[in-house]
Enzyme design. Sequence first.
Site, PDB file in Angstrom:
ATOM      1  N   SER A 146       0.865  -1.190   0.000  1.00  0.00           N
ATOM      2  CA  SER A 146       0.000   0.000   0.000  1.00  0.00           C
ATOM      3  C   SER A 146       0.894   1.231   0.000  1.00  0.00           C
ATOM      4  O   SER A 146       2.032   1.177   0.484  1.00  0.00           O
ATOM      5  CB  SER A 146      -0.890   0.008   1.244  1.00  0.00           C
ATOM      6  OG  SER A 146      -1.504   1.270   1.431  1.00  0.00           O
ATOM      7  N   TYR A 159      -1.113  -0.424  10.395  1.00  0.00           N
ATOM      8  CA  TYR A 159      -1.291  -0.809   8.994  1.00  0.00           C
ATOM      9  C   TYR A 159      -0.157  -0.236   8.148  1.00  0.00           C
ATOM     10  O   TYR A 159       0.442  -0.942   7.330  1.00  0.00           O
ATOM     11  CB  TYR A 159      -2.636  -0.299   8.491  1.00  0.00           C
ATOM     12  CG  TYR A 159      -2.931  -0.673   7.058  1.00  0.00           C
ATOM     13  CD1 TYR A 159      -3.390  -1.939   6.727  1.00  0.00           C
ATOM     14  CD2 TYR A 159      -2.744   0.245   6.028  1.00  0.00           C
ATOM     15  CE1 TYR A 159      -3.651  -2.292   5.414  1.00  0.00           C
ATOM     16  CE2 TYR A 159      -3.004  -0.094   4.712  1.00  0.00           C
ATOM     17  CZ  TYR A 159      -3.462  -1.356   4.410  1.00  0.00           C
ATOM     18  OH  TYR A 159      -3.722  -1.702   3.102  1.00  0.00           O
TER      19      TYR A 159
END
Length: 250
Positions: A146, A159
Amino acid sequence: MDLRGAVALVTGGNGGLGQRICHALAKEGVHIAVMYAKSRDQAEGVARELSSGFQINAAAFACDITDGAAVERLVGDVTKHFGRLDILVNDAAYNKAIPFTDLDGLTLDEWDKIMSVNLTGPMRLIKAVAPVMKTQGNGRIVNIASVAGLSPTGSSIAYAVSKAGLIHLTRCMAVGLAPETLVNCVAPGLLEGTRATANLKSEQIERASAASVLKKPADKDDCADMVVTMCRTETMTGQTVVIDAGRVFH
């Protein structure tokens, strides 16, 4: 690598992006192992759709990627079912929206769960498939990270850190598994229609889209096509390609 007749294990293959990746690979003649954690019916539906739509062999496999023994069984079952294993796509992930400033909300339990699924899980899978690919003399691994791993953004600190770790794991494994296995990474920006996006608040989605120079989310098919390119390549390894409509430039 010639993709026709190759076998790919796609973790999270029943998810929004995972399904697109499965379809893109199947279109190239790749046989697909659709790995799921809980949604058996959905994963089996994806496998049936792939088999009928592309005339390839596809099957669904359950696995908790935080369980080392389960991962070893998965790789053994996939290899036994298909006779070989050429490609691993680490797409399975977990997130929970926790503002960066809410350190009390970022409990160690949440931290451990996110790290276990997003970073240690892919590590377990890579270690499990590595001997198979080495014996075959050829393999491809594609990690789905990501842009949160390249900039302090995303649904939570945990995350973002897990995806940063996955990006560097890609580089390290590219060195560790060469020359037989090539390891690369796709780092998407905001993607609509995925489980990860479903966990975000609407204002987070709107803010992420507005922050891109193209003023829209990233495209799942663009990400899936890049996975195919990374599986086909003979000379790219250890690289991370960002697909985010122009938000993070690295």
